[in-house]
Design an enzyme around this catalytic site. Sequence first.
Site, PDB file in Angstrom:
ATOM      1  N   PHE A 166     -19.209  70.881 -17.115  1.00 10.61           N
ATOM      2  CA  PHE A 166     -18.171  70.698 -18.437  1.00 10.61           C
ATOM      3  C   PHE A 166     -17.043  71.630 -18.303  1.00 10.61           C
ATOM      4  CE2 PHE A 166     -22.552  68.941 -19.347  1.00 10.61           C
ATOM      5  CZ  PHE A 166     -22.152  67.203 -19.324  1.00 10.61           C
ATOM      6  N   GLN A 215     -15.724  79.847 -19.507  1.00 11.93           N
ATOM      7  CA  GLN A 215     -16.961  78.728 -19.278  1.00 11.93           C
ATOM      8  C   GLN A 215     -18.282  79.922 -19.482  1.00 11.93           C
ATOM      9  OE1 GLN A 215     -17.171  75.515 -16.447  1.00 11.93           O
ATOM     10  NE2 GLN A 215     -15.005  76.042 -15.985  1.00 11.93           N
ATOM     11  N   ASN A 274     -31.005  56.959 -32.718  1.00 11.90           N
ATOM     12  CA  ASN A 274     -29.798  56.601 -32.789  1.00 11.90           C
ATOM     13  C   ASN A 274     -29.473  56.614 -34.209  1.00 11.90           C
ATOM     14  OD1 ASN A 274     -27.096  55.020 -32.595  1.00 11.90           O
ATOM     15  ND2 ASN A 274     -28.399  53.243 -32.908  1.00 11.90           N
ATOM     16  N   ASP A 288     -25.121  74.853 -20.483  1.00 15.26           N
ATOM     17  CA  ASP A 288     -25.460  75.393 -19.037  1.00 15.26           C
ATOM     18  C   ASP A 288     -26.954  74.445 -19.053  1.00 15.26           C
ATOM     19  OD1 ASP A 288     -23.689  77.385 -18.451  1.00 15.26           O
ATOM     20  OD2 ASP A 288     -24.771  78.966 -19.025  1.00 15.26           O
ATOM     21  N   GLU A 318     -20.622  78.243 -22.469  1.00 11.69           N
ATOM     22  CA  GLU A 318     -21.680  77.576 -22.005  1.00 11.69           C
ATOM     23  C   GLU A 318     -23.221  78.224 -21.920  1.00 11.69           C
ATOM     24  OE1 GLU A 318     -20.388  76.006 -18.228  1.00 11.69           O
ATOM     25  OE2 GLU A 318     -18.858  74.772 -19.037  1.00 11.69           O
ATOM     26  N   GLU A 350     -25.790  70.953 -18.075  1.00  9.24           N
ATOM     27  CA  GLU A 350     -25.355  70.973 -16.793  1.00  9.24           C
ATOM     28  C   GLU A 350     -26.447  71.199 -15.754  1.00  9.24           C
ATOM     29  OE1 GLU A 350     -22.287  74.170 -16.745  1.00  9.24           O
ATOM     30  OE2 GLU A 350     -20.617  72.888 -17.420  1.00  9.24           O
ATOM     31  N   HIS A 384     -24.073  53.251 -29.227  1.00  8.27           N
ATOM     32  CA  HIS A 384     -22.739  53.592 -28.800  1.00  8.27           C
ATOM     33  C   HIS A 384     -22.662  55.056 -28.222  1.00  8.27           C
ATOM     34  CE1 HIS A 384     -21.626  50.542 -31.570  1.00  8.27           C
ATOM     35  NE2 HIS A 384     -20.376  50.453 -31.280  1.00  8.27           N
TER      36      HIS A 384
HETATM   37 MN    MN Z   1     -25.127  55.119 -32.429  1.00  9.87          MN
HETATM   38 MN    MN Z   2     -18.714  74.142 -17.115  1.00  8.15          MN
END
Ligand code: MN
Ligand code: MN
Length: 216
Positions: free
Chosen positions: A194, A203, A83, A184, A207, A187, A52
């Site tokens: 973001f 930011q 996971n 960062d 970030e 990104e 998920h």
């Molecule tokens: Mn999961």
């Molecule tokens: Mn950003």
Amino acid sequence: KGTPNWVSWHLSSARVGDAPRPSYFNTDVTLPSGWYRVSTSDYTNTGFDRGHLCPASDRDFTDAEIKNTFIMTNVMPQAPYNNQQPWRLLEEYCRTLADAGDEMYIIAGPYGLGGSGSNGGVTTTIANGNVTVPSYTWKVILVLPNGDNDVARVNVNTRVIAVWVPNTHTGLTTDWSQYRTSVDYIESQTGYDFFSNVPKAIQAVIEAKTDTGPSH
Ligand code: MN
Ligand code: MN
């Protein structure tokens, strides 16, 4: 790629309840015609979990909400250890923060090509090439105390958690905090911006930091 590029959601205690977990995943029949529609059987015996993006337990307030998290466009091929250990424990930590009175803006996604599942080796695709297996799974989380006018409340001291986790079944630790990085960095890898509604000067500060806060 047969996966979402990213999934984003808001988490607070209002989104957490006790609706039962569905026992099956559904194909997303709302995808445009001509798009490959991933089915749950595409993941069977691949060595990868149906991982998920938005966790079921972040949306278990109603049956309808939790069922939406079991649509295959909320799923990526995730190595079982990734996971079930660090990724799951970070999900649980976020719900701990929600229980304690925080709200969170969360964005998560897959990155790259080629993961290592429980069958060993490196797998680049499953489902006859229709689903890309990522090499990393990433998540960014912005944490605020519950309140209103959220964007205006973000400041240089706002806690931001970012993780970049190898999509492998061996060689990882259960401790999600070992995979922390800066927003960062994610990104720079993904090309996404973001928190783009937050003023750039803020930011730039939140970030660039790598979170050092508690992890459980
Ligand atoms: Mn999961
Ligand atoms: Mn950003």
